[in-house]
Scaffold this active site. Structure first.
Site, mmCIF file in Angstrom:
data_model
loop_
_atom_site.group_PDB
_atom_site.id
_atom_site.type_symbol
_atom_site.label_atom_id
_atom_site.label_comp_id
_atom_site.label_asym_id
_atom_site.label_seq_id
_atom_site.Cartn_x
_atom_site.Cartn_y
_atom_site.Cartn_z
ATOM 1 C CE LYS A 73 -0.529 5.622 7.479
ATOM 2 N NZ LYS A 73 -1.850 5.591 7.890
ATOM 3 C CG ASP A 120 5.572 3.724 1.951
ATOM 4 O OD1 ASP A 120 5.734 4.401 2.914
ATOM 5 O OD2 ASP A 120 4.606 3.837 1.138
ATOM 6 C CG PHE A 144 -2.088 1.289 1.334
ATOM 7 C CD1 PHE A 144 -3.084 0.961 0.811
ATOM 8 C CD2 PHE A 144 -1.659 2.599 1.383
ATOM 9 C CE1 PHE A 144 -4.167 2.035 0.596
ATOM 10 C CE2 PHE A 144 -2.506 3.550 1.304
ATOM 11 C CZ PHE A 144 -3.976 3.273 1.001
HETATM 12 N N1 PMP Z 1 2.462 4.362 2.298
HETATM 13 C C1 PMP Z 1 2.053 3.521 3.366
HETATM 14 C C2 PMP Z 1 3.115 2.405 3.927
HETATM 15 C C3 PMP Z 1 0.718 3.712 4.003
HETATM 16 O O1 PMP Z 1 0.572 3.140 5.273
HETATM 17 C C4 PMP Z 1 -0.085 4.836 3.884
HETATM 18 C C5 PMP Z 1 -1.367 4.884 4.483
HETATM 19 N N2 PMP Z 1 -1.999 4.010 5.097
HETATM 20 C C6 PMP Z 1 0.371 5.417 2.728
HETATM 21 C C7 PMP Z 1 1.749 5.322 2.057
HETATM 22 C C8 PMP Z 1 -0.650 6.754 2.237
HETATM 23 O O2 PMP Z 1 -0.520 7.681 3.070
HETATM 24 P P1 PMP Z 1 -1.709 8.891 3.219
HETATM 25 O O3 PMP Z 1 -3.024 8.137 3.463
HETATM 26 O O4 PMP Z 1 -1.214 9.995 4.151
HETATM 27 O O5 PMP Z 1 -1.871 9.406 1.669
#
Ligand code: PMP
Length: 398
Positions: A249, A220, A135
């Site tokens: 986050k 990531d 994700f």
């Molecule tokens: N990368 C990872 C590993 C995530 O867990 C998330 C959100 N769950 C995102 C990207 C996307 O982040 P956002 O919802 O702040 O756009």
């Protein structure tokens, strides 16, 4: 409960999330209260965001002070908190001394990844290798790197050039990465997939494979970064230096901010005009992130994360639990039945905010300030929550 507000919500907000579970009115530390005054221990932390919990005085002070001084200026101008945060992140990311590094600030995880994806295009290559189960976000670029068909299919065609390989499989990476691969993007632990931990040497292999083909290694850390796993970054344990690290986050502790950190030669891939943002690097958001980092350091929250995480992982063992995994305060729990939704529901009724990432998997990502006593509250309530959930599941099945 508070049907009035729920009706107004349904009438005025796009139905992207389904109906809200609760109407929340305030929080303090690891607790939140709903509109009826019921208290909940928050084991989700705004989905791995509220690193310092709710209404932490250091965060409130930093944001208030900065907003009262200089709230927003645009990227035509520089501000002290923006530069100080970039320097701090480059220091914490732990690259060997002398490694060049530069930061691009954004407002979310998706945006941090969008910036990183564009950065990889500046290598002159267009192919990216991502992992099954990954994700990376919901913007068109970050969605192209996100594996789940249900998220992708309504929006196809997505930007191309992305190949998915099984997560944690170094051989599959070696067979897929070529001299045309711009980057391999990987989560050090897959969060949304249910806290999936790869083999210990996976990132080291990914580093070796990408280096051999002249491709970038992009980690990531949107979910795992800034203390969540008991280290500043989850990848440091493997000893690798990635080319790109993305964050969001927990970085702002609840104030929206994302960051794309580029190390080595990739630090200078963007030239003026290549990318931009109105809000990214905003003084309030960067002051918030500096306060989060300072508080984690001052209060030894990394030590707390390791200690309380271990307590939860051992305390939540149960005959109905088939696996408990993760690092620090990013914890995945597999059940022997598809009772995830029922556990979340039973937890809420017992005063705990839990989350399920799949039919039989629970994820915990509580504030890093969660105390031992608070963790023990969940441990004590856990068998009863499972009893209620399994009863409800049995009732639903019969
Ligand atoms: N990368 C990872 C590993 C995530 O867990 C998330 C959100 N769950 C995102 C990207 C996307 O982040 P956002 O919802 O702040 O756009």
């Amino acid at each position: 409960m508070h049907d009035g507000l729920k009706k107004r919500y349904a009438a005025s907000l796009m139905n992207a999330f389904g109906p809200p579970k609760l109407v929340l009115t305030r929080g303090e530390g690891a607790y939140v209260w709903d509109a009826d005054g019921n208290r909940y221990l928050d084991l989700l932390g705004g989905i791995a965001v509220n690193a310092l919990g709710h209404a932490h005085p250091a965060l409130v002070a930093a944001v208030s002070q900065q907003l009262g001084t200089l709230g927003h200026v645009s990227n035509f101008f520089a501000t002290e908190p923006q530069v100080a945060l970039a320097e701090r992140l480059l220091d914490l990311v732990g690259a060997p001394p002398g490694t060049p590094g530069k930061v691009f600030f954004a407002n979310s995880g998706s945006e941090a990844n969008e910036a990183a994806l564009k950065l990889t295009r500046r290598t002159g290559r267009t192919q990216v290798v991502a992992a099954e189960g990954a994700f990376h976000g919901r913007t068109m670029g970050s969605l192209a790197l996100t594996a789940k068909a249900a998220y992708r299919e309504p929006f196809e065609p997505l930007p191309g050039g992305v190949t998915f390989v099984p997560y944690g499989d170094a051989d599959a990476l070696a067979a897929t990465v070529t001299d045309e691969t711009a980057a391999v993007v990987v989560e050090p632990i897959q969060g949304e997939a249910g806290v999936v931990v790869p083999p210990a040497d996976y990132l080291a292999w990914a580093r070796e494979i990408t280096a051999a083909r002249g491709a970038l290694l992009w980690v990531d850390e949107v979910q795992t970064g800034i203390g969540r796993t008991g280290a500043w970054f989850a990848h440091t344990e493997s000893g690798v230096t990635p080319d790109i690290v993305t964050l969001a986050k927990g970085l702002g502790g609840g104030i929206p901010i994302g960051a794309c950190i580029a190390l080595g030669e990739s630090a200078d891939l963007f030239q003026p005009g290549n990318h931009g943002t109105t809000f990214g690097g905003n003084p309030v958001a960067t002051a918030a992130a500096l306060a989060v980092i300072e508080t984690i350091e001052k209060d030894d929250l990394l030590g707390n994360v390791n200690h309380v995480g271990e307590l939860l992982r051992s305390g939540l063992a149960d005959p109905r639990v088939t696996d408990i995994r993760g690092r620090g305060l990013l914890i995945g729990i597999d059940l022997d039945a598809e009772a995830g939704a029922q556990v979340v529901e039973a937890g809420q009724r017992a005063g705990f905010i839990l989350n399920s990432t799949g039919p039989g998997t629970i994820r915990l990502a509580p504030p890093l300030v969660l105390t031992e006593e608070q963790a023990k509250e969940l441990v004590a309530a856990w068998p009863g929550i499972l009893d209620t959930a399994y009863d409800a599941l049995g009732g639903a099945a019969s």
